[in-house]
Design a protein around this motif. Sequence first.
Motif, PDB file in Angstrom:
ATOM      1  N   ASN A 238      29.098  43.521  35.414  1.00 20.35           N
ATOM      2  CA  ASN A 238      29.648  44.241  34.703  1.00 20.35           C
ATOM      3  C   ASN A 238      30.324  44.133  33.420  1.00 20.35           C
ATOM      4  O   ASN A 238      30.243  43.128  32.758  1.00 20.35           O
ATOM      5  CB  ASN A 238      29.816  45.652  35.478  1.00 20.35           C
ATOM      6  N   ALA A 239      30.570  45.103  32.071  1.00 18.45           N
ATOM      7  CA  ALA A 239      31.078  44.437  31.487  1.00 18.45           C
ATOM      8  C   ALA A 239      32.843  45.153  30.597  1.00 18.45           C
ATOM      9  O   ALA A 239      32.536  46.715  31.239  1.00 18.45           O
ATOM     10  CB  ALA A 239      30.341  44.324  30.223  1.00 18.45           C
ATOM     11  N   CYS A 240      34.002  45.171  29.720  1.00 20.67           N
ATOM     12  CA  CYS A 240      34.481  45.822  29.470  1.00 20.67           C
ATOM     13  C   CYS A 240      34.406  46.842  29.155  1.00 20.67           C
ATOM     14  O   CYS A 240      35.270  47.933  29.201  1.00 20.67           O
ATOM     15  CB  CYS A 240      35.663  45.220  28.651  1.00 20.67           C
ATOM     16  N   LEU A 241      33.399  46.886  28.010  1.00 19.97           N
ATOM     17  CA  LEU A 241      32.658  48.750  27.568  1.00 19.97           C
ATOM     18  C   LEU A 241      32.448  49.106  28.730  1.00 19.97           C
ATOM     19  O   LEU A 241      31.772  50.689  28.299  1.00 19.97           O
ATOM     20  CB  LEU A 241      31.514  48.499  26.646  1.00 19.97           C
ATOM     21  N   LEU A 242      31.958  49.522  30.106  1.00 20.23           N
ATOM     22  CA  LEU A 242      31.792  49.999  31.066  1.00 20.23           C
ATOM     23  C   LEU A 242      32.937  50.166  32.403  1.00 20.23           C
ATOM     24  O   LEU A 242      32.903  50.809  32.950  1.00 20.23           O
ATOM     25  CB  LEU A 242      30.531  49.097  31.909  1.00 20.23           C
ATOM     26  N   ASN A 256      36.601  48.855  37.930  1.00 17.59           N
ATOM     27  CA  ASN A 256      37.766  48.570  36.679  1.00 17.59           C
ATOM     28  C   ASN A 256      36.709  47.231  36.029  1.00 17.59           C
ATOM     29  O   ASN A 256      37.516  45.928  37.030  1.00 17.59           O
ATOM     30  CB  ASN A 256      39.263  48.635  36.502  1.00 17.59           C
ATOM     31  N   CYS A 257      36.103  47.221  35.653  1.00 15.86           N
ATOM     32  CA  CYS A 257      35.335  45.299  35.528  1.00 15.86           C
ATOM     33  C   CYS A 257      35.603  45.195  34.131  1.00 15.86           C
ATOM     34  O   CYS A 257      35.366  43.556  33.580  1.00 15.86           O
ATOM     35  CB  CYS A 257      33.951  45.889  35.122  1.00 15.86           C
ATOM     36  N   SER A 258      36.834  45.419  33.250  1.00 19.05           N
ATOM     37  CA  SER A 258      38.190  44.788  32.711  1.00 19.05           C
ATOM     38  C   SER A 258      37.958  43.809  33.293  1.00 19.05           C
ATOM     39  O   SER A 258      38.780  43.779  34.458  1.00 19.05           O
ATOM     40  CB  SER A 258      38.564  45.227  31.859  1.00 19.05           C
ATOM     41  N   VAL A 259      39.509  42.878  33.428  1.00 15.33           N
ATOM     42  CA  VAL A 259      40.174  41.791  33.318  1.00 15.33           C
ATOM     43  C   VAL A 259      41.045  42.086  34.231  1.00 15.33           C
ATOM     44  O   VAL A 259      41.841  42.501  35.195  1.00 15.33           O
ATOM     45  CB  VAL A 259      40.702  40.842  32.293  1.00 15.33           C
ATOM     46  N   LEU A 260      41.670  43.838  33.341  1.00 14.64           N
ATOM     47  CA  LEU A 260      42.394  44.338  34.458  1.00 14.64           C
ATOM     48  C   LEU A 260      42.107  44.859  35.876  1.00 14.64           C
ATOM     49  O   LEU A 260      43.211  45.274  36.890  1.00 14.64           O
ATOM     50  CB  LEU A 260      42.451  45.307  33.643  1.00 14.64           C
ATOM     51  N   GLY A 261      40.361  44.713  36.256  1.00 18.13           N
ATOM     52  CA  GLY A 261      40.171  45.127  37.817  1.00 18.13           C
ATOM     53  C   GLY A 261      40.542  44.408  38.387  1.00 18.13           C
ATOM     54  O   GLY A 261      40.272  44.263  40.045  1.00 18.13           O
ATOM     55  N   ILE A 262      41.174  42.851  37.876  1.00 18.60           N
ATOM     56  CA  ILE A 262      41.471  41.613  38.860  1.00 18.60           C
ATOM     57  C   ILE A 262      42.689  41.692  39.875  1.00 18.60           C
ATOM     58  O   ILE A 262      42.619  41.697  41.116  1.00 18.60           O
ATOM     59  CB  ILE A 262      41.547  40.493  38.198  1.00 18.60           C
ATOM     60  N   PRO A 263      43.237  42.165  39.299  1.00 17.19           N
ATOM     61  CA  PRO A 263      44.769  42.907  40.222  1.00 17.19           C
ATOM     62  C   PRO A 263      44.783  43.655  41.736  1.00 17.19           C
ATOM     63  O   PRO A 263      44.381  42.994  42.595  1.00 17.19           O
ATOM     64  CB  PRO A 263      45.731  42.961  39.798  1.00 17.19           C
TER      65      PRO A 263
END
Length: 445
Positions: A238-242, A256-263
Motif C-alpha cells: 500500500n503506501a504512505c497516504l493510505l 501502518n503502511c508508511s515506514v512507521l509500520g516496520i517496528p
Amino acid sequence: MHTPSATAVVGLQWGDEGKGKIVDLLAAEHDVIVRYNGGANAGHTVVVDGERYALHLLPSGALSEDKTCVIGNGVVVDPRQLLKEIEGLTARGISLEPDRLLVSDRAHVVMPYHKEHDGALEGVLARAAGQGDENLSIGTTKRGIGPTYADKVHRSLAIRMGDLLDADVLRRRLDIVCAIRSRELEALGVDAPPLDPAALADEYHTLGERLRPYITDTVYGLHDAVADGKRLLFEGANACLLDIDHGTFPYVTSSNCSVLGIPPGTGLPGTVIEETVGIVKAYGTRVGEGPFPTEDLGEDGERIRERGHEYGTTTGRPRRCGWLDLVAVRYSAMICGCTSLAVMLLDVLSGFEELRLCTGYRLPDGTVTDRFMPDARRLATVEPIWEVVPGWEPEIDHITEAADLPPEAHDYLERIAAFVECPVAIASVGPDRRQTIRLGQHAAS
Ligand code: GDP
Ligand code: IMO
Ligand code: MG
C-alpha cells in the motif's frame, strides 16, 4: 560502497508507484526481503526478461532464488492466496523451499467471513450513498483487510497463523466466531446459510498443515539475521497516504503502511533501518474513493491512464489519474524519513508539451499552504497551485544513462528532488529490470 544493513522501500502516494520493481531490483544487494503490513490488497508487479509476475502476499524478493522471504507479524495472511502464489511460482520454475520463506505464527488470518464482511459492508454503504446518504464506502479491494485488522485490535475473535496448526483450538474458536459472524453477515444483508464451524475448521486446519513448514517465530528469525550481519530489505505494501494514522483517513487501508509500520510489523526496532527509498510515480494515481487534489478528469488524465496502463494489479479497476502532487510527496517523505527517491514511470510522460506539478494548495478562504492535510474532508476542499514545466517529446524507455535523458526530463527530476529535499537516486523508464537509470553520484538533488 557501503551497503546498509537494512533498507526500507515505501510508496509515497496512494499505492502502485512501482514498489515491486524496485524491491526486485534492490533484492540483489540484500539477503532477506520482509513484508510487514497489509495483505493481498497489495499487487506488486515485477517484470523479468519480459515475464510478468504479480505478487500479492509474497515479498517481491521471492523471484530471486537465493533470497530469504519473510511475512512478518504485521501482515494479514489469506492462506489460500498464499498457497496459490507459492504454487504459481513453483509452476513457473521458481521454488520456495521452507528455508526460503518464513511466515509469522503471529500474523493474523484472513478468513472467508472477513472477505464477505468487507464486500457486504461496502455494498450497503454504496447503496446508501445512491439513496442520498453521505458516501462512506471506501472502495476497498474486498480482500477482507479491514475486518481482519479489526478482529486483531478487538482481540477475542481473532485467529492467527499459529492457531491454524491446532485443530482443537481452531474448532473451539470458530464455534463462537461463526455464531456471531453469521448474525452480523445476515444483518448486512448477506443471503447465505449460516457459517459452518466444523467445515471451516477442517478447511483451515488443512491449509495450516500445508503451510506448517513455513510458519515460525519470525521475530527471533529477523533478530538472528541482523545479528548475523544479513542485509534486510523491507517491502512496504500500500503506501504512505493510505496509512491508517497518517494517510487520508477514512479513505485509507487498515495498517501502518508508511515506514512507521516496520517496528510493530516485524518486532525489529526502527534503528536497524539505515536507508529509506521513497517510491514516487512521476504523476499521480489513486484507486478507490477519497480526495485526490491533482486528479485530471479530462484528456490528460485519460492519456496518462492509457500510456501507463493504469488498471489495478489486484482488482483490474481503472486507476484515477492526474499530475504529481509534490506537497503530498514531501509530506510522505517527511513521515517516512526518506534518504532517497526512486521516480517511476517517467517514460509515461513523454509526448506532453507541458507537465504540471502541484507545489501548494489554495484553501477555500483564499489562503495558500504548502503543507499537506491528511484529513480527507479538508483535503477535498483545496485547489492545487500549479507549476507548469516543459515536457519532452522523445520516448525514453530505452535510455539507461542519466546523461542521455532529454534535458526537460532531467529538470523534472531535479525539480522533484529540490521540492522534496531528497535526492533522486533512481529513475525508472519501463517495467523491466533493465529499464532503470541509476543517478548515483550525480543524483538529481
Ligand atoms: P506497486 O504496487 O507499487 O508494486 O506497483 P504496481 O505493480 O501495482 O503498479 C506499477 C505498474 O507499473 C506495474 O504494472 C509495473 O510493471 C509498471 N512499471 C513499474 N515501473 C515502470 C516504469 O518505469 N515505466 C512503466 N511504463 N511501467 C512501470
Ligand atoms: P499496492 O501495495 C493501491 C486502497 C484501495 C482502497 C483503500 C482501502 O499495490 O500499492 P483495502 O482493501 O486495503 O481495505 O482498501 O486502499 N489500496 C490500494 N490502492 N495500491 C495498493 O497496494 C492498495 N492497497 C489498498 O483501493 O481505496
Ligand atoms: Mg500495486
